[in-house]
Write a protein that holds these residues in place. Structure first.
Motif, short mmCIF file in Angstrom:
data_model
loop_
_atom_site.label_atom_id
_atom_site.label_comp_id
_atom_site.label_asym_id
_atom_site.label_seq_id
_atom_site.Cartn_x
_atom_site.Cartn_y
_atom_site.Cartn_z
N LEU A 118 11.15 -6.75 -16.94
CA LEU A 118 10.94 -5.42 -16.64
C LEU A 118 12.07 -4.95 -16.77
O LEU A 118 13.28 -5.23 -16.73
N LYS A 119 12.24 -3.43 -17.21
CA LYS A 119 13.38 -2.43 -17.41
C LYS A 119 14.25 -2.50 -16.12
O LYS A 119 13.62 -2.46 -15.15
N ASN A 120 15.55 -2.78 -16.40
CA ASN A 120 16.59 -2.93 -15.49
C ASN A 120 16.55 -4.06 -14.71
O ASN A 120 17.22 -4.07 -13.40
N ALA A 121 15.76 -4.86 -14.69
CA ALA A 121 15.52 -6.28 -14.12
C ALA A 121 16.92 -7.20 -14.12
O ALA A 121 17.42 -6.98 -15.37
N VAL A 122 17.49 -7.71 -13.20
CA VAL A 122 18.63 -8.71 -13.47
C VAL A 122 18.07 -10.08 -13.60
O VAL A 122 17.33 -10.36 -12.61
N CYS A 123 18.62 -10.81 -14.69
CA CYS A 123 18.07 -12.15 -14.64
C CYS A 123 18.90 -13.23 -13.57
O CYS A 123 20.20 -13.13 -13.93
N VAL A 124 18.19 -13.52 -12.66
CA VAL A 124 18.87 -14.28 -11.73
C VAL A 124 18.29 -15.73 -11.87
O VAL A 124 19.33 -16.78 -11.25
N GLY A 125 17.42 -16.00 -12.58
CA GLY A 125 16.97 -17.50 -12.83
C GLY A 125 16.56 -18.21 -11.65
O GLY A 125 16.19 -17.64 -10.61
N TYR A 126 15.96 -19.39 -11.95
CA TYR A 126 15.42 -20.15 -10.91
C TYR A 126 16.16 -21.33 -10.76
O TYR A 126 16.50 -21.96 -9.64
N ASP A 127 16.10 -22.15 -11.81
CA ASP A 127 16.74 -23.61 -11.58
C ASP A 127 18.43 -23.76 -11.49
O ASP A 127 18.70 -24.32 -10.67
N ASP A 128 18.83 -22.51 -11.93
CA ASP A 128 20.30 -22.23 -11.68
C ASP A 128 20.70 -21.23 -10.75
O ASP A 128 21.73 -20.63 -10.78
N PHE A 129 19.60 -20.66 -9.87
CA PHE A 129 19.77 -19.43 -8.81
C PHE A 129 21.07 -19.81 -8.15
O PHE A 129 21.22 -20.70 -7.60
N ASP A 130 21.95 -18.72 -8.21
CA ASP A 130 23.16 -18.94 -7.47
C ASP A 130 23.19 -17.87 -6.38
O ASP A 130 23.50 -16.67 -6.56
N LEU A 131 22.92 -17.90 -5.16
CA LEU A 131 23.05 -17.34 -3.92
C LEU A 131 24.40 -16.67 -3.86
O LEU A 131 24.53 -15.46 -3.43
N ALA A 132 25.42 -17.30 -4.08
CA ALA A 132 26.78 -17.08 -3.92
C ALA A 132 27.00 -15.58 -4.62
O ALA A 132 27.76 -14.56 -4.38
N SER A 133 26.72 -15.82 -6.05
CA SER A 133 26.81 -14.84 -7.13
C SER A 133 26.24 -13.31 -6.62
O SER A 133 26.35 -12.33 -6.71
N ILE A 134 24.81 -13.67 -5.94
CA ILE A 134 24.08 -12.66 -5.46
C ILE A 134 24.55 -11.94 -4.34
O ILE A 134 24.76 -10.58 -4.33
N GLU A 135 25.23 -12.62 -3.46
CA GLU A 135 25.63 -12.25 -2.32
C GLU A 135 27.16 -11.25 -2.68
O GLU A 135 27.48 -10.44 -1.83
#
Length: 175
Positions: free
Chosen positions: A65-82
């Protein structure tokens, strides 16, 4: 013996009919721990949200989707999101192919204190099935959708299906 065969046929028929719709599929895998948002609502110009693509980077590169940010699933990094999205009250929409992996990521966000998290009902498949556009890694519109694997590709009705034959199902879809 005749009754046994009839029982087997009946059970097989129930299993085949159990997943006639995306709604049935999502009920099988999700517990609605994250409320859904429809593709139509997300597509409305007035809907302001941070959009997280919870698929793997190879899927995101094919289209998203346009403007979506890839956060992944297997390597999802909550600290980076926060770190990058500190406002825990801002509206966040998570999506994946159909809405199964994204529910898991949405639940992690909610447990971390994010209060306004939604799961895109039917994911990128439903988005494309409803004729909304997607973009590739160069931000150009494309018809290609990474369908994760051949089994899941049946849920994509529009667009060009892309998948790798040897991909393994994610942990959540192995239930």
């Amino acid at each position: 013996m005749k009754h046994f065969i009839l029982i087997l046929i009946a059970l097989f028929s129930v299993e085949l009919s159990a997943q006639k719709t995306i709604d049935d599929l999502l009920k099988q895998y999700n517990d609605k721990g994250v409320p859904y948002i429809s593709v139509e609502e997300l597509a409305m110009p007035k809907t302001k949200a941070i959009i997280f693509d919870t698929r793997e980077p190879k899927e995101y590169k094919v289209s998203h989707l346009k403007n979506a940010v890839c956060v992944g699933y297997d390597d999802f990094d909550l600290a980076s999101i926060e770190k990058n999205y500190p406002n825990k009250n801002e509206k966040i929409v998570v999506y994946c192919s159909l809405g199964i992996r994204s529910e898991t990521i949405g639940e992690k966000l909610k447990k971390a204190g994010y209060t306004n998290v939604y799961n895109l009902y039917g994911g990128i498949f439903e988005w494309k099935n409803k004729d909304f556009s997607v973009v590739d890694i160069q931000n150009n519109e494309t018809e290609k959708i990474h369908t994760f694997n051949k089994t899941w590709s049946k849920w994509l009705k529009k667009g060009e299906k892309v998948y790798e034959k040897e991909e393994k199902l994610s942990k959540k879809t192995k239930k």
